[in-house]
Design an enzyme around this catalytic site. Structure first.
Site, mmCIF file in Angstrom:
data_model
loop_
_atom_site.group_PDB
_atom_site.id
_atom_site.type_symbol
_atom_site.label_atom_id
_atom_site.label_comp_id
_atom_site.label_asym_id
_atom_site.label_seq_id
_atom_site.Cartn_x
_atom_site.Cartn_y
_atom_site.Cartn_z
ATOM 1 N N MET A 100 0.807 -1.211 0.000
ATOM 2 C CA MET A 100 0.000 0.000 0.000
ATOM 3 C C MET A 100 0.854 1.281 0.000
ATOM 4 O O MET A 100 0.612 2.209 0.763
ATOM 5 C CB MET A 100 -0.978 -0.020 1.195
ATOM 6 C CG MET A 100 -1.859 -1.253 1.218
ATOM 7 S SD MET A 100 -2.682 -1.626 -0.360
ATOM 8 C CE MET A 100 -4.296 -0.937 -0.049
ATOM 9 N N ILE A 126 2.498 4.138 -2.796
ATOM 10 C CA ILE A 126 2.562 4.560 -4.193
ATOM 11 C C ILE A 126 4.032 4.672 -4.585
ATOM 12 O O ILE A 126 4.850 5.195 -3.815
ATOM 13 C CB ILE A 126 1.813 5.894 -4.373
ATOM 14 C CG1 ILE A 126 0.313 5.616 -4.231
ATOM 15 C CG2 ILE A 126 2.136 6.524 -5.734
ATOM 16 C CD1 ILE A 126 -0.563 6.825 -4.308
ATOM 17 N N ASN A 184 1.175 -5.461 -10.314
ATOM 18 C CA ASN A 184 0.349 -5.184 -9.138
ATOM 19 C C ASN A 184 -0.970 -5.918 -9.296
ATOM 20 O O ASN A 184 -1.408 -6.172 -10.415
ATOM 21 C CB ASN A 184 0.083 -3.673 -9.040
ATOM 22 C CG ASN A 184 -0.771 -3.321 -7.832
ATOM 23 O OD1 ASN A 184 -0.534 -3.833 -6.724
ATOM 24 N ND2 ASN A 184 -1.747 -2.453 -8.012
ATOM 25 N N HIS A 194 -4.969 -5.501 -8.308
ATOM 26 C CA HIS A 194 -5.921 -4.489 -7.830
ATOM 27 C C HIS A 194 -7.314 -5.112 -7.789
ATOM 28 O O HIS A 194 -7.734 -5.775 -8.746
ATOM 29 C CB HIS A 194 -5.897 -3.278 -8.763
ATOM 30 C CG HIS A 194 -6.775 -2.181 -8.274
ATOM 31 N ND1 HIS A 194 -6.458 -1.402 -7.182
ATOM 32 C CD2 HIS A 194 -7.994 -1.747 -8.690
ATOM 33 C CE1 HIS A 194 -7.430 -0.536 -6.960
ATOM 34 N NE2 HIS A 194 -8.372 -0.728 -7.873
ATOM 35 N N SER A 248 -7.765 -7.277 -11.210
ATOM 36 C CA SER A 248 -6.886 -7.075 -12.364
ATOM 37 C C SER A 248 -5.439 -7.191 -11.928
ATOM 38 O O SER A 248 -5.044 -6.582 -10.932
ATOM 39 C CB SER A 248 -7.064 -5.662 -12.949
ATOM 40 O OG SER A 248 -8.424 -5.359 -13.165
ATOM 41 N N ASP A 296 -2.865 2.759 -10.727
ATOM 42 C CA ASP A 296 -3.712 1.670 -11.232
ATOM 43 C C ASP A 296 -4.060 1.828 -12.722
ATOM 44 O O ASP A 296 -5.190 1.547 -13.140
ATOM 45 C CB ASP A 296 -5.008 1.561 -10.395
ATOM 46 C CG ASP A 296 -4.713 1.287 -8.932
ATOM 47 O OD1 ASP A 296 -3.723 0.599 -8.642
ATOM 48 O OD2 ASP A 296 -5.480 1.763 -8.070
HETATM 49 C C1 GAR Z 1 -5.786 -7.757 -1.979
HETATM 50 O O1 GAR Z 1 -7.175 -7.880 -2.008
HETATM 51 C C2 GAR Z 1 -5.314 -6.829 -3.085
HETATM 52 O O2 GAR Z 1 -6.076 -6.913 -4.240
HETATM 53 C C3 GAR Z 1 -5.485 -5.476 -2.427
HETATM 54 O O3 GAR Z 1 -5.057 -5.668 -1.104
HETATM 55 C C4 GAR Z 1 -5.349 -7.014 -0.708
HETATM 56 C C5 GAR Z 1 -4.083 -7.601 -0.120
HETATM 57 O O4 GAR Z 1 -4.350 -8.837 0.471
HETATM 58 N N1 GAR Z 1 -4.692 -4.496 -3.089
HETATM 59 C C6 GAR Z 1 -5.047 -3.224 -3.225
HETATM 60 O O5 GAR Z 1 -6.079 -2.783 -2.773
HETATM 61 C C7 GAR Z 1 -4.061 -2.369 -3.992
HETATM 62 N N2 GAR Z 1 -4.630 -1.101 -4.308
HETATM 63 P P1 GAR Z 1 -3.172 -9.837 0.784
HETATM 64 O O6 GAR Z 1 -2.105 -9.053 1.577
HETATM 65 O O7 GAR Z 1 -3.800 -10.896 1.640
HETATM 66 O O8 GAR Z 1 -2.642 -10.368 -0.513
#
Ligand code: GAR
Length: 201
Positions: free
Chosen positions: A92, A94, A109, A111, A138, A147
């Site tokens: 998280m 940028i 990445n 998303h 995605s 994104d």
């Molecule tokens: C996931 O759902 C991913 O898509 C999201 O954070 C989560 C991480 O989960 N990413 C974003 O929102 C990026 N903008 P994880 O740490 O269990 O993989």
């Protein structure tokens, strides 16, 4: 078999990182997970990676003077591990144009939306509130706009009438855990083939 050296960047739970890790344990998989880097010392994913003997590094962004100093250190760690592909998985932070330019075409990445819809945060809530019937995730390349880089792969699910942001995110996560290893496989194979072509030219 030559395998592409991969880093995963995380900030939390690390379930996408674990899905990549498990895929890389398959002999035929074209990438190897060499290092997991977190910008948060408390990220749960760090312990999970360590249990599987993967090298982990914490670069706590709060301890750096500014974003550039943090990214310079990140860049040094990636280069000293000879990383070829970087996968942001729930990372998280940028990344600045400086970092994106240095790693152009090498940073992926995931998303939780069907991009170009719902860039940024709260994607599940926004999809429900917009009355969408389909939601998804995605895997895309990172470029200098949030994104917005080239999409590698998308997966979708139906939004049910009683879905909450929580239930939707839980169902979507199942698809994310399929999507990221598939996307990385595709990109790693492309990289292997392009290196073979370069050698034979
Ligand atoms: C996931 O759902 C991913 O898509 C999201 O954070 C989560 C991480 O989960 N990413 C974003 O929102 C990026 N903008 P994880 O740490 O269990 O993989």
């Amino acid at each position: 078999m030559h395998k592409i050296k991969t880093a995963v960047l995380i900030s939390g739970r690390g379930s996408n990182m674990m899905a990549i890790l498990k895929a890389t344990q398959n002999n035929d998989y074209p990438a190897k997970l060499n290092i997991v880097i977190s910008n948060k010392p408390s990220a749960e994913g760090l312990k999970k990676a360590e249990e599987f003997g993967i090298k982990t590094v914490v670069l706590d962004h709060k301890t750096y003077k500014n974003r550039h100093e943090f990214e310079k250190d990140l860049d040094t760690h990636l280069r000293s591990a000879n990383i070829q592909i970087v996968c942001c998985a729930g990372f998280m932070r940028i990344l600045s144009p400086w970092f994106v330019e240095r790693w152009k075409g090498k940073v992926l990445n995931i998303h939780p939306s069907l991009l170009p819809k719902y860039k940024g945060l709260n994607t599940h809530k926004r999809a429900i509130e917009s009355g969408d019937t389909i939601h998804g995730c995605s895997v895309h390349f990172i470029n200098s706009e949030l994104d917005s880089g080239k999409i590698v792969l998308q997966k979708s699910i139906e939004i049910l009438s009683d879905d909450t942001p929580q239930s939707l995110s839980e169902r979507l996560l199942i698809k994310e855990l399929e999507a990221y290893p598939q996307a990385l496989k595709k990109i790693a194979n492309e990289l292997i083939h392009s290196k073979q072509l370069n050698k034979s030219n």
